[in-house]
Design a protein around this motif. Sequence first.
Motif, PDB file in Angstrom:
ATOM      1  N   LEU A 108      27.195  99.716 -47.828  1.00  0.00           N
ATOM      2  CA  LEU A 108      28.528 100.282 -47.995  1.00  0.00           C
ATOM      3  C   LEU A 108      29.498  99.176 -48.373  1.00  0.00           C
ATOM      4  O   LEU A 108      29.481  98.092 -47.782  1.00  0.00           O
ATOM      5  CB  LEU A 108      28.967 100.951 -46.680  1.00  0.00           C
ATOM      6  CG  LEU A 108      30.307 101.668 -46.648  1.00  0.00           C
ATOM      7  CD1 LEU A 108      30.330 102.824 -47.652  1.00  0.00           C
ATOM      8  CD2 LEU A 108      30.596 102.187 -45.243  1.00  0.00           C
ATOM      9  N   ASP A 109      30.313  99.445 -49.367  1.00  0.00           N
ATOM     10  CA  ASP A 109      31.356  98.519 -49.797  1.00  0.00           C
ATOM     11  C   ASP A 109      32.264  98.200 -48.603  1.00  0.00           C
ATOM     12  O   ASP A 109      32.628  99.091 -47.831  1.00  0.00           O
ATOM     13  CB  ASP A 109      32.149  99.191 -50.917  1.00  0.00           C
ATOM     14  CG  ASP A 109      33.162  98.287 -51.588  1.00  0.00           C
ATOM     15  OD1 ASP A 109      33.899  97.561 -50.885  1.00  0.00           O
ATOM     16  OD2 ASP A 109      33.231  98.325 -52.830  1.00  0.00           O
ATOM     17  N   LEU A 110      32.649  96.948 -48.459  1.00  0.00           N
ATOM     18  CA  LEU A 110      33.489  96.530 -47.336  1.00  0.00           C
ATOM     19  C   LEU A 110      34.879  97.166 -47.376  1.00  0.00           C
ATOM     20  O   LEU A 110      35.594  97.155 -46.374  1.00  0.00           O
ATOM     21  CB  LEU A 110      33.611  95.007 -47.294  1.00  0.00           C
ATOM     22  CG  LEU A 110      32.318  94.286 -46.920  1.00  0.00           C
ATOM     23  CD1 LEU A 110      32.449  92.786 -47.168  1.00  0.00           C
ATOM     24  CD2 LEU A 110      31.952  94.550 -45.476  1.00  0.00           C
ATOM     25  N   ALA A 111      35.275  97.738 -48.494  1.00  0.00           N
ATOM     26  CA  ALA A 111      36.571  98.409 -48.602  1.00  0.00           C
ATOM     27  C   ALA A 111      36.569  99.781 -47.929  1.00  0.00           C
ATOM     28  O   ALA A 111      37.616 100.390 -47.769  1.00  0.00           O
ATOM     29  CB  ALA A 111      36.974  98.546 -50.070  1.00  0.00           C
ATOM     30  N   TYR A 112      35.395 100.265 -47.529  1.00  0.00           N
ATOM     31  CA  TYR A 112      35.290 101.548 -46.834  1.00  0.00           C
ATOM     32  C   TYR A 112      35.027 101.306 -45.354  1.00  0.00           C
ATOM     33  O   TYR A 112      34.370 100.340 -44.979  1.00  0.00           O
ATOM     34  CB  TYR A 112      34.160 102.401 -47.411  1.00  0.00           C
ATOM     35  CG  TYR A 112      34.464 102.917 -48.796  1.00  0.00           C
ATOM     36  CD1 TYR A 112      35.154 104.104 -48.980  1.00  0.00           C
ATOM     37  CD2 TYR A 112      34.062 102.205 -49.914  1.00  0.00           C
ATOM     38  CE1 TYR A 112      35.429 104.577 -50.260  1.00  0.00           C
ATOM     39  CE2 TYR A 112      34.338 102.667 -51.190  1.00  0.00           C
ATOM     40  CZ  TYR A 112      35.023 103.851 -51.349  1.00  0.00           C
ATOM     41  OH  TYR A 112      35.302 104.307 -52.604  1.00  0.00           O
ATOM     42  N   PRO A 140      40.899  98.443 -49.829  1.00  0.00           N
ATOM     43  CA  PRO A 140      40.480  97.088 -50.190  1.00  0.00           C
ATOM     44  C   PRO A 140      41.165  95.971 -49.407  1.00  0.00           C
ATOM     45  O   PRO A 140      40.615  94.884 -49.273  1.00  0.00           O
ATOM     46  CB  PRO A 140      40.807  96.991 -51.680  1.00  0.00           C
ATOM     47  CG  PRO A 140      41.741  98.099 -51.960  1.00  0.00           C
ATOM     48  CD  PRO A 140      41.528  99.151 -50.914  1.00  0.00           C
ATOM     49  N   TYR A 182      31.162 107.629 -43.576  1.00  0.00           N
ATOM     50  CA  TYR A 182      32.185 106.616 -43.862  1.00  0.00           C
ATOM     51  C   TYR A 182      33.474 107.343 -44.219  1.00  0.00           C
ATOM     52  O   TYR A 182      33.466 108.499 -44.624  1.00  0.00           O
ATOM     53  CB  TYR A 182      31.754 105.682 -44.992  1.00  0.00           C
ATOM     54  CG  TYR A 182      31.538 106.370 -46.322  1.00  0.00           C
ATOM     55  CD1 TYR A 182      32.574 106.475 -47.241  1.00  0.00           C
ATOM     56  CD2 TYR A 182      30.315 106.924 -46.653  1.00  0.00           C
ATOM     57  CE1 TYR A 182      32.383 107.119 -48.451  1.00  0.00           C
ATOM     58  CE2 TYR A 182      30.118 107.566 -47.860  1.00  0.00           C
ATOM     59  CZ  TYR A 182      31.156 107.654 -48.760  1.00  0.00           C
ATOM     60  OH  TYR A 182      30.974 108.300 -49.956  1.00  0.00           O
ATOM     61  N   GLN A 234      23.201  95.421 -48.484  1.00  0.00           N
ATOM     62  CA  GLN A 234      24.533  95.979 -48.284  1.00  0.00           C
ATOM     63  C   GLN A 234      24.486  97.446 -48.663  1.00  0.00           C
ATOM     64  O   GLN A 234      24.139  97.795 -49.789  1.00  0.00           O
ATOM     65  CB  GLN A 234      25.578  95.252 -49.121  1.00  0.00           C
ATOM     66  CG  GLN A 234      26.979  95.765 -48.842  1.00  0.00           C
ATOM     67  CD  GLN A 234      28.068  94.932 -49.483  1.00  0.00           C
ATOM     68  OE1 GLN A 234      27.807  93.926 -50.137  1.00  0.00           O
ATOM     69  NE2 GLN A 234      29.306  95.342 -49.279  1.00  0.00           N
ATOM     70  N   HIS A 237      27.660  98.815 -42.906  1.00  0.00           N
ATOM     71  CA  HIS A 237      27.889  98.034 -44.119  1.00  0.00           C
ATOM     72  C   HIS A 237      26.643  97.258 -44.549  1.00  0.00           C
ATOM     73  O   HIS A 237      26.316  97.213 -45.731  1.00  0.00           O
ATOM     74  CB  HIS A 237      29.057  97.062 -43.909  1.00  0.00           C
ATOM     75  CG  HIS A 237      30.361  97.767 -43.740  1.00  0.00           C
ATOM     76  ND1 HIS A 237      30.871  98.066 -42.510  1.00  0.00           N
ATOM     77  CD2 HIS A 237      31.229  98.252 -44.648  1.00  0.00           C
ATOM     78  CE1 HIS A 237      32.027  98.701 -42.664  1.00  0.00           C
ATOM     79  NE2 HIS A 237      32.264  98.829 -43.956  1.00  0.00           N
ATOM     80  N   VAL A 282      33.559  95.740 -39.436  1.00  0.00           N
ATOM     81  CA  VAL A 282      32.442  95.630 -40.369  1.00  0.00           C
ATOM     82  C   VAL A 282      31.208  95.814 -39.505  1.00  0.00           C
ATOM     83  O   VAL A 282      31.057  95.162 -38.471  1.00  0.00           O
ATOM     84  CB  VAL A 282      32.404  94.261 -41.083  1.00  0.00           C
ATOM     85  CG1 VAL A 282      31.101  94.078 -41.837  1.00  0.00           C
ATOM     86  CG2 VAL A 282      33.580  94.138 -42.033  1.00  0.00           C
ATOM     87  N   ARG A 302      39.111 104.466 -49.926  1.00  0.00           N
ATOM     88  CA  ARG A 302      38.849 103.037 -50.114  1.00  0.00           C
ATOM     89  C   ARG A 302      40.077 102.249 -49.664  1.00  0.00           C
ATOM     90  O   ARG A 302      41.194 102.574 -50.044  1.00  0.00           O
ATOM     91  CB  ARG A 302      38.554 102.799 -51.596  1.00  0.00           C
ATOM     92  CG  ARG A 302      38.000 101.471 -51.913  1.00  0.00           C
ATOM     93  CD  ARG A 302      37.619 101.436 -53.407  1.00  0.00           C
ATOM     94  NE  ARG A 302      36.754 100.357 -53.720  1.00  0.00           N
ATOM     95  CZ  ARG A 302      37.123  99.086 -53.819  1.00  0.00           C
ATOM     96  NH1 ARG A 302      38.379  98.758 -53.625  1.00  0.00           N
ATOM     97  NH2 ARG A 302      36.249  98.152 -54.102  1.00  0.00           N
TER      98      ARG A 302
END
Length: 122
Positions: A68-72, A25, A19, A66, A55, A85, A23
């Motif tokens: 991976l955070d969606l901000a990455y 966001p 990834y 989930q 993700h 995504v 970050r």
Amino acid sequence: CLLLRDEAKSRGQVAPLCYAPTRKPDRAVTTIAVDRDRDMARAMMRLTAHDQGVHFVIDKNGAIYQLLDLAYVARHGDAYPEGEVRVVACDPKAEAALIDALRTLYPAAQVVTKEAPPGDTP
């Protein structure tokens, strides 16, 4: 992902991070990329073998995780697609539910679905 990168480095090899490390966001999501596979072990082996990120994963029993955070931005192919995504799905019903939820978050995003390549292992 970080462990694999560090292990490669200790052997004098280079492995890309699965990834993007920054970050983001407020990134604009334009694509929901769904890779369908028949089981999670096979899908995870494929991701790991190609240093790719994701993700969300959906197991055969319909459980959604989930990763991976969606901000990455998850690595896909040889790039870090900013507007994507990424989902790996092994259950059609849970896939539909997750896609509906993601479309609520990102109504303009296009859903692109592809089947995993045939074979037992990547």
